[in-house]
Design an enzyme around this catalytic site. Structure first.
Site, PDB file in Angstrom:
ATOM      1  N   HIS A   9     104.219  60.808   3.165  1.00 15.70           N
ATOM      2  CA  HIS A   9     103.487  59.148   3.053  1.00 15.70           C
ATOM      3  C   HIS A   9     102.009  59.616   1.799  1.00 15.70           C
ATOM      4  O   HIS A   9     101.883  60.800   2.094  1.00 15.70           O
ATOM      5  CB  HIS A   9     102.987  58.605   4.548  1.00 15.70           C
ATOM      6  CG  HIS A   9     101.959  59.272   5.330  1.00 15.70           C
ATOM      7  ND1 HIS A   9     102.244  59.891   5.758  1.00 15.70           N
ATOM      8  CD2 HIS A   9     100.730  59.721   5.284  1.00 15.70           C
ATOM      9  CE1 HIS A   9     101.112  60.597   7.281  1.00 15.70           C
ATOM     10  NE2 HIS A   9     100.118  59.675   5.950  1.00 15.70           N
ATOM     11  N   ARG A  67      92.809  54.856   1.306  1.00 15.45           N
ATOM     12  CA  ARG A  67      91.637  53.995   2.101  1.00 15.45           C
ATOM     13  C   ARG A  67      91.607  52.657   1.159  1.00 15.45           C
ATOM     14  O   ARG A  67      91.193  52.873  -0.431  1.00 15.45           O
ATOM     15  CB  ARG A  67      90.368  55.153   1.712  1.00 15.45           C
ATOM     16  CG  ARG A  67      90.117  54.677   3.811  1.00 15.45           C
ATOM     17  CD  ARG A  67      88.862  55.386   3.364  1.00 15.45           C
ATOM     18  NE  ARG A  67      88.113  56.247   2.689  1.00 15.45           N
ATOM     19  CZ  ARG A  67      86.858  56.001   3.398  1.00 15.45           C
ATOM     20  NH1 ARG A  67      86.295  54.321   3.116  1.00 15.45           N
ATOM     21  NH2 ARG A  67      86.404  56.423   1.983  1.00 15.45           N
ATOM     22  N   GLU A  98     100.604  54.205   3.025  1.00 13.07           N
ATOM     23  CA  GLU A  98      99.326  54.342   4.139  1.00 13.07           C
ATOM     24  C   GLU A  98      98.364  53.683   3.929  1.00 13.07           C
ATOM     25  O   GLU A  98      97.959  54.222   2.797  1.00 13.07           O
ATOM     26  CB  GLU A  98      99.687  55.621   5.146  1.00 13.07           C
ATOM     27  CG  GLU A  98      98.083  55.344   6.002  1.00 13.07           C
ATOM     28  CD  GLU A  98      97.390  56.955   6.453  1.00 13.07           C
ATOM     29  OE1 GLU A  98      96.453  56.844   6.783  1.00 13.07           O
ATOM     30  OE2 GLU A  98      98.682  57.861   7.320  1.00 13.07           O
ATOM     31  N   HIS A 103      97.886  56.505  -9.437  1.00 13.90           N
ATOM     32  CA  HIS A 103      98.639  55.344  -9.278  1.00 13.90           C
ATOM     33  C   HIS A 103      99.784  55.083  -8.008  1.00 13.90           C
ATOM     34  O   HIS A 103     100.362  56.203  -8.081  1.00 13.90           O
ATOM     35  CB  HIS A 103      99.084  54.403 -10.600  1.00 13.90           C
ATOM     36  CG  HIS A 103     100.062  55.143 -11.477  1.00 13.90           C
ATOM     37  ND1 HIS A 103      99.457  55.995 -12.282  1.00 13.90           N
ATOM     38  CD2 HIS A 103     101.037  54.574 -10.772  1.00 13.90           C
ATOM     39  CE1 HIS A 103     100.671  56.274 -13.551  1.00 13.90           C
ATOM     40  NE2 HIS A 103     101.755  56.406 -12.536  1.00 13.90           N
ATOM     41  N   GLU A 128     102.234  51.420 -10.820  1.00 21.76           N
ATOM     42  CA  GLU A 128     103.121  50.993 -12.300  1.00 21.76           C
ATOM     43  C   GLU A 128     105.000  50.295 -11.571  1.00 21.76           C
ATOM     44  O   GLU A 128     104.464  50.512 -10.577  1.00 21.76           O
ATOM     45  CB  GLU A 128     103.576  52.735 -12.878  1.00 21.76           C
ATOM     46  CG  GLU A 128     104.185  52.701 -13.634  1.00 21.76           C
ATOM     47  CD  GLU A 128     104.185  53.923 -14.483  1.00 21.76           C
ATOM     48  OE1 GLU A 128     105.253  54.296 -15.339  1.00 21.76           O
ATOM     49  OE2 GLU A 128     103.856  54.845 -14.282  1.00 21.76           O
TER      50      GLU A 128
END
Length: 126
Positions: free
Chosen positions: A7, A11, A55, A73, A120
């Site tokens: 993953h 944050r 996450e 990104h 994107e």
């Protein structure tokens, strides 16, 4: 040695606004949600056809969330970029850049997620 990517974590300050974006704008599947032993609020998402998860973490103990411009990104393939752009704009998230044709015949665009993370979008050439 690394076996596989599991993953990627982002944050955020506003967990519910971000969850709504990933679920309702991008259409990702919310796979699980829990609070970690240290108190992080965690929400995991998967894109169709992908094994890796995203996450989303809210942990006030880490201080203010500061997202630098053009640092990172996520990129997603879309079937119809024009349809995605209309859907995204209807949810309050217009494209921030593009659509832009590439030399390979694909078309790319960007939309800003809550907190300033860039997403994107790529529509591959037919």
């Amino acid at each position: 040695m690394v076996k596989k990517l599991l993953h990627t974590r982002y944050r955020v300050s506003d967990l519910e606004k971000t969850v709504a974006f990933y679920r309702d704008v991008l259409g990702l599947e919310l796979t699980r949600r829990h609070t970690s032993p240290r108190g992080s609020q965690l929400v995991f998402f998967k894109a169709p056809g992908s094994a890796e998860e995203i996450e989303i973490c809210k942990y006030d103990g880490s201080g203010e969330v500061k997202v630098g411009h053009d640092i990172t990104h996520l990129a997603f393939e879309v079937e119809d970029l024009e349809a995605f752009a209309k859907h995204s704009a209807s949810k309050g998230y217009p494209l921030s850049d593009g659509p832009t044709p590439t030399g390979s015949g694909s078309v790319i665009a960007f939309v800003d997620a809550p907190e300033g993370y860039e997403i994107e979008l790529i529509q591959h050439a037919p």
